[in-house]
Design a protein around this motif. Structure first.
Motif, PDB file in Angstrom:
ATOM      1  N   ALA A 125      48.778  15.599  24.590  1.00 57.26           N
ATOM      2  CA  ALA A 125      47.530  16.377  24.587  1.00 57.26           C
ATOM      3  C   ALA A 125      47.530  17.407  23.462  1.00 57.26           C
ATOM      4  O   ALA A 125      46.528  17.583  22.744  1.00 57.26           O
ATOM      5  CB  ALA A 125      47.346  17.054  25.942  1.00 57.26           C
ATOM      6  N   GLU A 126      48.651  18.082  23.255  1.00 55.89           N
ATOM      7  CA  GLU A 126      48.745  19.082  22.192  1.00 55.89           C
ATOM      8  C   GLU A 126      48.750  18.425  20.818  1.00 55.89           C
ATOM      9  O   GLU A 126      48.114  18.918  19.882  1.00 55.89           O
ATOM     10  CB  GLU A 126      50.012  19.916  22.395  1.00 55.89           C
ATOM     11  N   TYR A 127      49.450  17.302  20.694  1.00 57.60           N
ATOM     12  CA  TYR A 127      49.512  16.573  19.424  1.00 57.60           C
ATOM     13  C   TYR A 127      48.135  16.053  19.023  1.00 57.60           C
ATOM     14  O   TYR A 127      47.813  15.958  17.834  1.00 57.60           O
ATOM     15  CB  TYR A 127      50.499  15.418  19.574  1.00 57.60           C
ATOM     16  N   SER A 128      47.303  15.723  20.017  1.00 56.80           N
ATOM     17  CA  SER A 128      45.992  15.110  19.769  1.00 56.80           C
ATOM     18  C   SER A 128      44.853  16.113  19.855  1.00 56.80           C
ATOM     19  O   SER A 128      43.696  15.720  20.083  1.00 56.80           O
ATOM     20  CB  SER A 128      45.771  13.977  20.776  1.00 56.80           C
ATOM     21  N   ALA A 129      45.138  17.376  19.655  1.00 52.63           N
ATOM     22  CA  ALA A 129      44.106  18.410  19.762  1.00 52.63           C
ATOM     23  C   ALA A 129      42.964  18.201  18.783  1.00 52.63           C
ATOM     24  O   ALA A 129      41.846  18.675  19.008  1.00 52.63           O
ATOM     25  CB  ALA A 129      44.734  19.794  19.550  1.00 52.63           C
ATOM     26  N   HIS A 130      43.197  17.477  17.674  1.00 49.58           N
ATOM     27  CA  HIS A 130      42.141  17.219  16.698  1.00 49.58           C
ATOM     28  C   HIS A 130      41.032  16.325  17.275  1.00 49.58           C
ATOM     29  O   HIS A 130      39.945  16.235  16.709  1.00 49.58           O
ATOM     30  CB  HIS A 130      42.728  16.539  15.462  1.00 49.58           C
ATOM     31  N   GLN A 131      41.311  15.684  18.408  1.00 51.19           N
ATOM     32  CA  GLN A 131      40.316  14.803  19.018  1.00 51.19           C
ATOM     33  C   GLN A 131      39.318  15.561  19.892  1.00 51.19           C
ATOM     34  O   GLN A 131      38.277  15.020  20.257  1.00 51.19           O
ATOM     35  CB  GLN A 131      41.009  13.735  19.873  1.00 51.19           C
ATOM     36  N   GLY A 132      39.656  16.793  20.244  1.00 47.65           N
ATOM     37  CA  GLY A 132      38.815  17.577  21.141  1.00 47.65           C
ATOM     38  C   GLY A 132      39.684  18.248  22.190  1.00 47.65           C
ATOM     39  O   GLY A 132      40.916  18.182  22.144  1.00 47.65           O
ATOM     40  N   THR A 133      39.055  18.886  23.142  1.00 47.77           N
ATOM     41  CA  THR A 133      39.787  19.550  24.217  1.00 47.77           C
ATOM     42  C   THR A 133      40.421  18.513  25.133  1.00 47.77           C
ATOM     43  O   THR A 133      39.731  17.662  25.701  1.00 47.77           O
ATOM     44  CB  THR A 133      38.847  20.450  25.039  1.00 47.77           C
TER      45      THR A 133
END
Length: 473
Positions: A125-133
């Motif tokens: 979830a933190e690694y993919s923060a660029h995708q949104g919340t």
């Protein structure tokens, strides 16, 4: 007993006669660095060269070979999609250290939660923060990205419904979908516009039975990277027709200089997006089989049914690899940016090399990629009358030059072929030279005005479209 053994040996010899065929070797050959020097069939002067033979096909008819540094088998395969196959691309040392340290922990050997350990899901979830919340509750860990696609298709579409996938495109979506009784429909990409989605083609394929649209960005096999504006156009089509999106983003961040990766979920306000990705490509560890699905549903359109369905489907394999899960937080947080930069810098330089060299090949039109690990090349089959299609072209090239490319038919796109850019530079350069030589030897020699227009890349738009439709049919 001796007679039986003799008969058995004789029988084995009949089954594999090519194993007994002697290879031609150049006189006074002096192999260096432990590499085997051989001659190349099909070349005019039998020039001594070093190359790769595809051991997977188990055929002996090709000469040019080199021993694989990873498995010690003989290979010549320019079509390998595994970025680690040739041994020239290695994962970052911190990744290996994380696995070694984690393997000593007792809980790395236990069964884990079927949707993945919470600390691993939180790291994603933190690694993919660029995708949104994103929270850990939005993440489901899987056994590779292909498993993520499998359960996503399963939960969104029922048998008899249809899912739209790109053409050309990686056909795992078709294979998995049809295995579930899902009807697969295709929307076109535009090669002359850097493989952007043909929005009219996309919308024309949508009907009342459409369950989802698959968007692959960056693309395999095309190497395209969509702009934020183009992604907004795609989302607008999905929103207007109330169809969710499956985002296949396994090549996220593998983007060349002057381009930027944008996650399609980050531009969607109301369209639900299920994003499939993993550690396979960017981290150069495809065999470790760890991927994930991330649920983006800001308006709660999918409700709890999709979440519960994904969780239920995850139980079929009792969860992904526990060892990799436990090491995942360190892998995602500690891998240095310099590792990513070095990897993409190498692939981009390979793309430029292949593009420059293959522009010299008569009858071919390479399309410069913007990211991922691949390049698509148009084969102007009108200039090669000996061959009815690209399959015959590629097969003959494989026999004569020991270079194997993936035919466009594998991506539902005839008259093209795909090459892989992650091979060592000397192998790619040699492959491009052999491809060029093959084209020079087999291209139509006498050109009339119509053929000259094809060489100059000036076919009429109508004729090109008619030829494409004929090949698709």
């Amino acid at each position: 007993m001796k007679e039986m053994k003799k008969k058995q040996k004789k029988k084995e010899g009949k089954e594999r006669p090519r194993r007994e065929k002697k290879r031609e070797t150049p006189k006074k050959a002096k192999p260096s660095s432990g590499k085997k020097s051989t001659t190349v069939k099909g070349t005019k002067k039998n020039k001594k060269q070093v190359g790769w033979f595809c051991h997977a096909c188990e055929e002996d008819r090709m000469d040019a070979m080199r021993r694989c540094s990873r498995c010690s088998k003989w290979y010549h395969e320019e079509c390998v999609g595994d970025p680690t196959a040739f041994g020239n691309l290695q994962p970052s040392e911190n990744i290996i250290d994380a696995i070694c340290d984690t393997a000593k922990q007792n809980d790395s050997r236990n069964y884990g939660p079927t949707i993945g350990h919470r600390d691993a899901r939180q790291a994603v979830a933190e690694y993919s923060a660029h995708q949104g919340t994103i929270t850990a509750d939005d993440v489901i860990l899987c056994s590779g990205c292909s498993h993520a696609i499998d359960i996503t298709l399963s939960v969104l579409a029922n048998a008899g419904q249809n899912v739209l996938i790109p053409r050309p495109g990686y056909l795992i979506h078709k294979t998995l979908g049809e295995g579930l009784g899902i009807v697969i429909k295709f929307y076109d990409l535009l090669p002359d516009q850097n493989w952007q989605v043909d929005l009219e083609s996309l919308e024309s394929q949508i009907d009342e039975n459409t369950a989802a649209i698959v968007v692959n960005n960056p693309s395999n096999p095309c190497g395209s990277v969509y702009t934020r504006e183009h992604l907004l156009d795609i989302v607008d089509v999905a929103s207007r027709n109330r169809v969710p999106i499956i985002a296949d983003e396994i090549y996220e961040h593998l983007v060349f200089s002057d381009y930027k990766f944008t996650a399609i979920s980050s531009v969607s306000k109301d369209v639900p997006v299920l994003t499939c990705s993993g550690v396979t490509k960017r981290f150069l560890i495809p065999g470790w089989r760890l991927g994930w699905v991330i649920i983006h549903d800001r308006q709660n359109i999918l409700n709890k049914e999709i979440r519960n369905g994904l969780m239920s489907l995850a139980t079929r394999i009792l969860g992904p690899n526990t060892l990799i899960q436990k090491a995942l937080p360190r892998i995602l947080k500690e891998t240095p940016q310099s590792f990513y930069d070095d990897t993409i810098r190498f692939i981009e330089s390979q793309a430029k090399l292949a593009y420059q060299e293959l522009q010299k090949a008569p009858g071919l039109r390479p399309i410069m990629p913007q990211g991922s690990m691949y390049m698509m090349i148009e084969i102007k089959t009108s200039l090669f009358p000996k061959f009815d299609n690209e399959l015959q072209f590629i097969s003959k090239m494989c026999n004569e030059q020991s270079v194997l490319c993936i035919p466009g038919k594998c991506f539902n796109y005839p008259n093209y072929m795909r090459i892989v850019l992650t091979v060592p530079e000397e192998i790619l350069r040699e492959a491009c030279l052999r491809i060029t030589q093959f084209c020079e030897e087999h291209m139509l020699k006498k050109l009339d005005n119509d053929v000259v227009s094809i060489v100059n890349d000036e076919p009429t738009r109508v004729a090109a479209k008619q030829n494409f439709q004929k090949n698709i049919a």
